[in-house]
Design a protein around this motif. Structure first.
Motif, mmCIF file in Angstrom:
data_model
loop_
_atom_site.group_PDB
_atom_site.id
_atom_site.type_symbol
_atom_site.label_atom_id
_atom_site.label_comp_id
_atom_site.label_asym_id
_atom_site.label_seq_id
_atom_site.Cartn_x
_atom_site.Cartn_y
_atom_site.Cartn_z
ATOM 1 N N PHE A 155 32.340 13.471 -23.324
ATOM 2 C CA PHE A 155 33.443 13.680 -24.258
ATOM 3 C C PHE A 155 34.338 14.832 -23.829
ATOM 4 O O PHE A 155 35.523 14.834 -24.110
ATOM 5 N N VAL A 156 33.739 15.812 -23.168
ATOM 6 C CA VAL A 156 34.531 16.997 -22.816
ATOM 7 C C VAL A 156 35.376 16.756 -21.573
ATOM 8 O O VAL A 156 36.501 17.243 -21.489
ATOM 9 N N SER A 157 34.866 15.934 -20.620
ATOM 10 C CA SER A 157 35.685 15.779 -19.401
ATOM 11 C C SER A 157 37.026 15.075 -19.669
ATOM 12 O O SER A 157 38.030 15.491 -19.091
ATOM 13 N N PRO A 158 37.118 14.047 -20.547
ATOM 14 C CA PRO A 158 38.473 13.567 -20.870
ATOM 15 C C PRO A 158 39.324 14.644 -21.537
ATOM 16 O O PRO A 158 40.541 14.706 -21.316
ATOM 17 N N LEU A 159 38.677 15.503 -22.334
ATOM 18 C CA LEU A 159 39.441 16.547 -23.022
ATOM 19 C C LEU A 159 40.073 17.512 -22.025
ATOM 20 O O LEU A 159 41.173 18.009 -22.250
ATOM 21 N N ILE A 160 39.374 17.762 -20.928
ATOM 22 C CA ILE A 160 39.931 18.668 -19.925
ATOM 23 C C ILE A 160 41.208 18.067 -19.357
ATOM 24 O O ILE A 160 42.205 18.768 -19.132
ATOM 25 N N GLU A 161 41.201 16.727 -19.181
ATOM 26 C CA GLU A 161 42.418 16.039 -18.738
ATOM 27 C C GLU A 161 43.534 16.212 -19.770
ATOM 28 O O GLU A 161 44.690 16.465 -19.421
ATOM 29 N N VAL A 162 43.167 16.058 -21.048
ATOM 30 C CA VAL A 162 44.161 16.214 -22.110
ATOM 31 C C VAL A 162 44.804 17.596 -22.026
ATOM 32 O O VAL A 162 46.029 17.737 -22.080
ATOM 33 N N ILE A 163 43.966 18.614 -21.863
ATOM 34 C CA ILE A 163 44.486 19.984 -21.837
ATOM 35 C C ILE A 163 45.371 20.189 -20.607
ATOM 36 O O ILE A 163 46.447 20.785 -20.697
#
Lengths: 686, 301
Positions: free
Chosen positions: A515-523
């Motif tokens: 869940f966190v690795s897509p969020l890093i892309e978002v950021i």
């Protein structure tokens, strides 16, 4: 988010070029209007199939919006999808980027679970409410969903504000479901007024941008911010979005409105609707060009205060849903802390703070939408079974409703941020940001970070205090009041969605990396930052946490097995609770929520004043008559706002004397007014 | 390494406390391994559950012990890596213990007894007030050393210079006090006076019996040696050989147990209403250490 896995098996982004298909098809923009048109059929469809119609409509909406969102999140190249629908009034552009994709998925998941849950929850109302009322309710529910998606996809100012307004109005209609209750009506109107104050602030902010740049909408922000003062406009937007999100002291509508709404609505309102405020804040923050550090520090300070006050005030509540509503304020505070840390990180060019802060904030958005809806749903099941939300009257609910109790406990453990559940993951990300920030700047920054750490620790401790109370008093012990009817476990349509949410909570807690690795892309795509330095370490920390989480579960299983082996051959008995050899005690002697919270209430007296109402026994009164005693813990901010409203009401009442109803008077006013104008012109003052 | 040694220490830690206390009050006292024997006896017994209680009461002791064991896996030993350490592991450590406490508290509420409710409320309050002290302490150490995992923090701590003595002293003092409060020992609560006079920890386990009670006792004992191990990390020099380190480790733990015994014998319990102030004092002391480190880091001293 559940669908994330399933959709992947369709084969894109690699095999089936869905992105290109979406981008090049002429028809695609109009897909978004299908749910809008279909929604009006909710009003006329037969009541027998109404629920299924609404459910399939919701599923269609979710599919339409989730597919582009997921494809965008999984695909590492495309940054934004644009869908422009040309129509007579002008072009309407739906813009989906990574940030809105994330929020779209969060919204869709919670709305879907709430939709399924509503089947069981509204069943008892079928007989009481007229079919028209129920149709209107579902219609508003569909529109709440649509307007939230609109908020997330529209960038043009007017379209955005219309969606924003529709969101306020549809949720107002949903709160009004129980409008027979005068209190509900009052709360709903109060909600509507506060939302419009927020709307006015947003309109002013957008107009300011338009005046300088000529663009009415989010696209005008970047040019504005690169030429003018950042901090003022940002905090104007912050005030507008903050009312929706519920930052202290803009929160006073929230603890009233959430309990008044039916539980599935409370779940959606608290789980995702207030997050639209967070979305707005992040969206505006993404365009900010300077003053990052100062904005971040102020945001952090407001958020820490929101977090601590939210949870302290929650401890004083005896209404189960009101308690949960105050916890929303606390969680908004935690999310705001993450955003603040991220902003400070951008100011200091510290990638650790940027990624840990924003990832923590966004993951907490998802997490909060999960556990808060779970808690509201299980609290709703309790309300449906016992017809009361007052935890002083409940007790021992776990015996007739073991599954609901277990689900509430899961939600409670998750919301307090305890491992191995999801709340802990977002909190440790925020902690990481804070700890990395300790040694990254000036003395003042170090001090600020330490204060924030203390704040977050206190929030955690207070949340434990609050949820041991909420769970312990409501579900454990023995019933505190007599129940005349038979109470049974909630139906499967109510439990099912809750189990799905609980599964998600555990999944995020145990395997946070996916869940966190897509969020890093978002950021990376939203803020000026590159993840090379940190994402590896951040993800390895999360891997370590998930390894420990599994190990912990193994340990628990091992100890259970040991106990099973040892107790297999021994005697296990049931006996009354030990009470100093006194077994005559009754349920009313149990510790109550008030007494549980009393130790803390003493310490936090200034923000949570206590009022007691009783008539003291007179000295000459030998045989005292029956008396009553009541005790009430209140929110100091509500008192302040009440004072302001009462003050302005007083002024307005005085002014109302001018309104005599006599036509001659009104002509006189007009005459005086014209005279004044003349005088001003004559004196060259105008 | 730290994990195994801490487990070994647990075998006699509570025994030493008991022994010291009984000697000081003029009794001969039980042997050092008596608490261990008590636990073994409990393990072999059946269980009685309150008829009011639910499954929460039955699962709580297991999870309570599991959290403590799992947290101990993060313990470093000077010069040797902890089994599962990672960046920011002290946050995990504290939150895992908080999970155990959560279950412990609701298990007390599950019996519907007003005594246990009282204990639960106080336990929740004290643990919420003591938590900041732990975080400030480790935040301070992280600032001083620039690392965020416990093992790296302690390794770097010893080479930071002379002021590490002051910080180390404060750290040790805080850890002893935190351990006392976590286990509801003397200045906060008196474990000697059984039943209704003991208002925090002891009252909360009134209804546990047999195996479950044994788990609770093991948990309490483990918590002591866990904090003792953290303390040893402050004190054992990195440059020593392994036998010396292990020897010194046991000495430190024995001294800590003795000090706790002494403190319990000569110190009166505080008034309940005064307890919050006392607990918050620890955070203020930790803040003093923090300010000191801020001054050091920014070269003001």
């Amino acid at each position: 988010m559940k669908k994330l896995v399933r959709e992947k098996s369709f084969g894109f982004p690699g095999v089936f070029p869905l992105n290109t298909f979406i981008l090049h098809s002429e028809m695609v923009p109009f897909i978004f209007f299908i749910p809008v048109i279909l929604s009006f059929f909710v009003l006329i469809v037969r009541s027998g199939i109404r629920f299924y119609f609404v459910l399939s409509l919701t599923v269609v909406t979710i599919l339409i919006t989730s597919i582009p969102a997921i494809s965008l999140l999984l695909n590492s190249t495309g940054a934004t999808l644009l869908f422009t629908a040309a129509g007579p009034p002008g072009n309407l552009t739906f813009t989906i980027d990574r940030l809105s994709s994330f929020f779209i998925l969060v919204t869709n998941f919670t709305v879907l679970t709430a939709m399924i849950y509503s089947k069981g929850y509204l069943k008892p109302y079928q007989a009481v409410k007229t079919p028209a009322r129920l149709s209107l309710h579902y219609f508003s529910f569909v529109w709440l969903h649509l307007s939230m998606l609109g908020v997330l996809m529209l960038r043009e100012g007017l379209a955005f504000l219309i969606a924003w307004e529709l969101m306020a109005v549809s949720s107002f209609m949903l709160i009004l479901f129980d409008a027979e209750n005068r209190q509900t009506l009052k709360i709903a109107v109060n909600y509507l007024i506060q939302m419009h104050i927020g709307l006015v602030l947003l309109i002013i902010a957008f107009l300011l941008v338009e005046e300088k740049t000529g663009v009415f909408g989010f696209d005008g922000l970047t040019p504005y911010f690169s030429a003018h003062s950042n901090i003022l406009l940002f905090f104007l937007f912050f005030a507008g979005f903050g009312i929706k999100a519920g930052f202290v002291p803009l929160h006073t509508w929230l603890p009233e409105a959430h309990p008044a709404a039916p539980s599935h609505v409370s779940g959606v309102m608290s789980g995702v609707m207030i997050k639209m405020g967070i979305y707005g804040i992040i969206r505006v923050l993404a365009s900010v060009q300077a003053d990052w550090f100062l904005i971040g520090i102020i945001l952090l300070a407001i958020s820490v205060i929101s977090g601590i006050l939210g949870v302290i005030l929650a401890i004083g509540q005896h209404d189960l849903k009101k308690l949960l509503a105050y916890h929303s304020i606390e969680n908004i505070g935690i999310i705001g802390m993450g955003i603040g840390i991220g902003a400070i990180g951008i100011g200091l060019h510290n990638p650790w703070m940027i990624f840990a802060g924003f990832a923590g904030a966004m993951l907490h958005v998802l997490n909060h939408s999960l556990f808060k809806s779970l808690l509201f749903f299980s609290a709703g099941s309790v309300y449906q079974a016992f017809h009361t939300r007052d935890i002083e009257k409940l007790g021992g609910v776990i015996h007739p409703m073991p599954q609901t109790a277990g689900l509430f406990l899961t939600g409670a453990l998750a919301i307090t941020g305890l491992p191995p559940l999801n709340g802990f993951i977002s909190e440790i990300l925020i902690y990481t940001g804070l700890i990395k920030g300790l040694s990254a700047g000036t003395v003042y920054q170090t001090m600020a970070m330490m204060l924030a750490i203390i704040g977050l620790v206190l929030i955690g401790g207070l949340a434990i205090f609050c949820f041991t109370k909420a769970f312990g008093i409501t579900f454990l012990g023995s019933p505190r009041s007599e129940i005349k009817h038979v109470v049974t476990e909630a139906g499967s349509s109510m439990l099912g969605p809750q189990y799905i949410i609980a599964g998600m909570i555990l999944l995020i807690g145990l395997v946070p990396v996916i869940f966190v690795s897509p969020l890093i892309e978002v950021i990376t795509s939203t803020f000026p930052a590159s993840p090379e330095l940190v994402s590896g370490t951040l993800l390895s920390t999360l891997t370590a946490i998930s390894r420990l989480g599994f190990l912990f579960l193994l340990l628990v299983a091992g100890l259970f097995f040991l106990r099973y082996l040892l107790l297999k051959r021994r005697r296990v008995e049931q006996q009354p609770t030990w009470g100093c050899a006194n077994t005559m005690g009754n349920a009313r002697q149990q510790y109550t929520a008030t007494s549980y919270a009393a130790t803390l209430a003493e310490l936090v007296h200034p923000v949570m004043p206590e009022t007691q109402r009783y008539v003291p026994v007179g000295e000459e009164e030998i045989f005292p008559a029956i008396r009553s005693f009541s005790q009430h813990l209140s929110d100091v901010f509500q008192q302040i706002i009440q004072k302001i409203t009462f003050g302005s009401m007083w002024v307005l009442k005085k002014l109302a004397r001018l309104q005599t109803g006599n036509i001659q008077h009104y002509i006189l006013y007009a005459f005086v007014f014209i005279l004044i104008i003349f005088a001003l012109v004559y004196l060259n003052l105008l | 390494m730290g994990f195994l040694l801490a487990i070994v220490v647990t075998l006699f830690f509570p025994g030493i406390i008991l022994r010291v206390k009984s000697r000081l009050s003029g009794r001969k006292g039980p042997g050092v391994f008596q608490p261990l024997r008590n636990i073994l006896v409990l393990m072999r017994k059946g269980s009685i559950f309150s008829s009011v209680s639910s499954y929460v009461f039955r699962i709580a002791p297991v999870i309570y012990l599991a959290t403590i064991l799992c947290a101990m896996l993060l313990l470093p030993f000077p010069g040797y890596p902890s089994i599962f350490g990672f960046d920011g592991d002290f946050v995990f450590f504290a939150y895992l213990l908080a999970l155990g406490k959560f279950l412990f508290i609701i298990a007390a509420l599950d019996t519907g007894s007003s005594f246990e409710g009282m204990g639960a409320s106080r336990e929740a309050l004290y643990s919420l007030l003591v938590e900041p002290a732990f975080f400030i302490l480790f935040g301070t150490l992280a600032l001083l050393t620039g690392f965020t995992s416990m093992q790296e923090i302690f390794e770097a701590f010893q080479v930071t210079g002379h002021h590490s003595f002051i910080i180390g002293f404060i750290g040790v003092y805080l850890l002893v006090q935190i351990a006392m409060i976590e286990n509801s020992r003397m200045p906060v609560d008196d474990p000697k006076t059984h039943l209704e006079l003991t208002m925090v920890h002891e009252v909360m386990i009134l209804d546990h019996s047999g195996f479950n009670l044994a788990l609770m006792h093991i948990g309490t004992a483990l918590k002591f040696s866990m904090y003792g191990t953290l303390m040893a990390n402050f004190l054992i020099p990195l440059s020593w050989g392994l036998p010396e380190k292990i020897g010194f480790f046991f000495v430190i733990q024995a001294i800590m147990a003795t000090v706790i015994g002494l403190m319990e014998s000569f110190r009166a319990r505080k008034k309940l209403a005064r307890n919050p102030q006392f607990v918050v004092t620890l955070s203020s002391i930790a803040l003093v250490a923090f300010i000191l480190v801020v001054l050091i880091t920014f070269n003001r001293i």
